[in-house]
Design an enzyme around this catalytic site. Structure first.
Site, PDB file in Angstrom:
ATOM      1  CE  LYS A 133       0.912  12.796   0.849  1.00  0.00           C
ATOM      2  NZ  LYS A 133       0.266  11.466   0.945  1.00  0.00           N
TER       3      LYS A 133
ATOM      4  NE  ARG B  10       0.551  10.459   6.577  1.00  0.00           N
ATOM      5  CZ  ARG B  10       1.304   9.581   5.936  1.00  0.00           C
ATOM      6  NH1 ARG B  10       1.642   8.433   6.509  1.00  0.00           N
ATOM      7  NH2 ARG B  10       1.728   9.840   4.718  1.00  0.00           N
TER       8      ARG B  10
ATOM      9  CB  THR C 143      -0.745   5.087   5.213  1.00  0.00           C
ATOM     10  OG1 THR C 143       0.597   4.638   5.088  1.00  0.00           O
ATOM     11  CG2 THR C 143      -1.226   5.671   3.904  1.00  0.00           C
TER      12      THR C 143
ATOM     13  CG  HIS D 276       5.792  11.936   0.692  1.00  0.00           C
ATOM     14  ND1 HIS D 276       5.527  10.634   0.315  1.00  0.00           N
ATOM     15  CD2 HIS D 276       7.135  12.108   0.542  1.00  0.00           C
ATOM     16  CE1 HIS D 276       6.667  10.055  -0.046  1.00  0.00           C
ATOM     17  NE2 HIS D 276       7.651  10.921   0.071  1.00  0.00           N
TER      18      HIS D 276
ATOM     19  CE1 TYR E 186       3.242   9.237  -3.222  1.00  0.00           C
ATOM     20  CE2 TYR E 186       2.424  11.148  -4.411  1.00  0.00           C
ATOM     21  CZ  TYR E 186       2.756  10.515  -3.218  1.00  0.00           C
ATOM     22  OH  TYR E 186       2.590  11.182  -2.019  1.00  0.00           O
TER      23      TYR E 186
ATOM     24  CG  PHE F  41      -4.259   3.859  -3.992  1.00  0.00           C
ATOM     25  CD1 PHE F  41      -3.203   4.760  -4.058  1.00  0.00           C
ATOM     26  CD2 PHE F  41      -4.045   2.640  -3.355  1.00  0.00           C
ATOM     27  CE1 PHE F  41      -1.965   4.467  -3.507  1.00  0.00           C
ATOM     28  CE2 PHE F  41      -2.813   2.333  -2.802  1.00  0.00           C
ATOM     29  CZ  PHE F  41      -1.764   3.254  -2.876  1.00  0.00           C
TER      30      PHE F  41
ATOM     31  CD  GLU G 167      10.505  10.029  -1.842  1.00  0.00           C
ATOM     32  OE1 GLU G 167      10.432  10.695  -0.785  1.00  0.00           O
ATOM     33  OE2 GLU G 167       9.846   8.999  -2.041  1.00  0.00           O
TER      34      GLU G 167
ATOM     35  CG  ASN H 158      -1.884  10.609   3.853  1.00  0.00           C
ATOM     36  OD1 ASN H 158      -1.526  11.433   3.020  1.00  0.00           O
ATOM     37  ND2 ASN H 158      -1.422   9.367   3.886  1.00  0.00           N
TER      38      ASN H 158
ATOM     39  NE  ARG I  38       7.104   6.244   6.596  1.00  0.00           N
ATOM     40  CZ  ARG I  38       6.315   6.016   5.543  1.00  0.00           C
ATOM     41  NH1 ARG I  38       6.276   6.883   4.533  1.00  0.00           N
ATOM     42  NH2 ARG I  38       5.538   4.964   5.485  1.00  0.00           N
TER      43      ARG I  38
HETATM   44  P1  GDP Z   1       2.764   6.453   2.944  1.00  0.00           P
HETATM   45  O1  GDP Z   1       4.187   5.985   2.708  1.00  0.00           O
HETATM   46  O2  GDP Z   1       2.354   6.372   4.391  1.00  0.00           O
HETATM   47  O3  GDP Z   1       2.482   7.824   2.365  1.00  0.00           O
HETATM   48  O4  GDP Z   1       1.780   5.434   2.206  1.00  0.00           O
HETATM   49  P2  GDP Z   1       1.870   4.642   0.814  1.00  0.00           P
HETATM   50  O5  GDP Z   1       3.251   4.733   0.230  1.00  0.00           O
HETATM   51  O6  GDP Z   1       1.287   3.283   1.027  1.00  0.00           O
HETATM   52  O7  GDP Z   1       0.860   5.430  -0.124  1.00  0.00           O
HETATM   53  C1  GDP Z   1       1.217   6.647  -0.720  1.00  0.00           C
HETATM   54  C2  GDP Z   1       0.043   7.598  -0.640  1.00  0.00           C
HETATM   55  O8  GDP Z   1      -1.032   7.099  -1.437  1.00  0.00           O
HETATM   56  C3  GDP Z   1      -0.581   7.757   0.752  1.00  0.00           C
HETATM   57  O9  GDP Z   1       0.126   8.645   1.583  1.00  0.00           O
HETATM   58  C4  GDP Z   1      -1.977   8.240   0.417  1.00  0.00           C
HETATM   59  O10 GDP Z   1      -1.991   9.644   0.117  1.00  0.00           O
HETATM   60  C5  GDP Z   1      -2.278   7.460  -0.854  1.00  0.00           C
HETATM   61  N1  GDP Z   1      -3.029   6.228  -0.564  1.00  0.00           N
HETATM   62  C6  GDP Z   1      -2.627   5.127   0.124  1.00  0.00           C
HETATM   63  N2  GDP Z   1      -3.597   4.197   0.184  1.00  0.00           N
HETATM   64  C7  GDP Z   1      -4.662   4.739  -0.496  1.00  0.00           C
HETATM   65  C8  GDP Z   1      -5.973   4.273  -0.804  1.00  0.00           C
HETATM   66  O11 GDP Z   1      -6.385   3.156  -0.437  1.00  0.00           O
HETATM   67  N3  GDP Z   1      -6.770   5.112  -1.543  1.00  0.00           N
HETATM   68  C9  GDP Z   1      -6.356   6.332  -1.980  1.00  0.00           C
HETATM   69  N4  GDP Z   1      -7.206   7.108  -2.709  1.00  0.00           N
HETATM   70  N5  GDP Z   1      -5.120   6.813  -1.704  1.00  0.00           N
HETATM   71  C10 GDP Z   1      -4.296   6.035  -0.976  1.00  0.00           C
END
Ligand code: GDP
Length: 144
Positions: free
Chosen positions: A11, A104, A93, A117, A51, A59, A128, A114, A87
């Site tokens: 990222k 991470r 996350t 992805h 996304y 968010f 994807e 973080n 993963r």
């Molecule tokens: P992942 O599968 O572990 O990447 O997590 P998710 O699919 O839940 O979220 C996608 C991405 O959105 C995450 O990797 C973060 O970059 C972002 N994200 C998740 N939760 C939050 C949040 O509470 N606030 C913000 N600003 N970004 C978030």
């Protein structure tokens, strides 16, 4: 369904903080082979498309701001059971919840920024990979 491939993205925070080499080293050390890789600057439209499942999340706008804040590096990774293995390698996350030694935990500064992805299912990995490598002649190589 090919379960040996997943889509990773280094990222914008990873690129900006000059951590791409360190993260890629950890990925390769874990036994993943890089089948395709390029650096891109995502437009808002491209980031929102990627996304789309998060569109209703509070968010979402912050996520799109972040993912368009600088270049990122999508890549196709290969290893048996790649989605689950990757993963596990990246961790939760939120880096505060991530296991010791995960990417991470080691490198990420927050739940939002973080570092990396990873696809969350073989079905999504297929979608994807096509999103970044399917339609412009950049075909993942066969490295086996
Ligand atoms: P992942 O599968 O572990 O990447 O997590 P998710 O699919 O839940 O979220 C996608 C991405 O959105 C995450 O990797 C973060 O970059 C972002 N994200 C998740 N939760 C939050 C949040 O509470 N606030 C913000 N600003 N970004 C978030």
């Amino acid at each position: 369904m090919n379960t040996n491939r997943t889509l990773a993205i280094l990222k914008p925070d990873c690129v900006r903080r000059a951590l791409s080499g360190s993260v890629l080293q950890q990925i390769e050390n874990a036994g993943f082979k890089v089948c395709a890789l390029h650096m891109v600057q995502l437009s808002r439209e491209r980031a929102e498309g990627f996304y789309a499942v998060h569109r209703e999340r509070p968010f979402f706008n912050d996520l799109i701001d972040f993912m368009t804040s600088g270049p990122c590096i999508p890549m196709v990774l290969e290893k048996p059971n790649a989605v689950e293995a990757f993963r596990t390698l990246i961790g939760a996350t939120d880096p505060q919840d991530a296991d010791e030694g995960t990417i991470r935990k080691r490198f990420a500064s927050s739940k939002a920024e973080n570092i990396v992805h990873g696809s969350d299912s073989p079905e999504n990995a297929h979608i994807e990979i096509a999103y970044f490598f399917g339609d412009h002649g950049s075909i993942p190589v066969d490295i086996s």
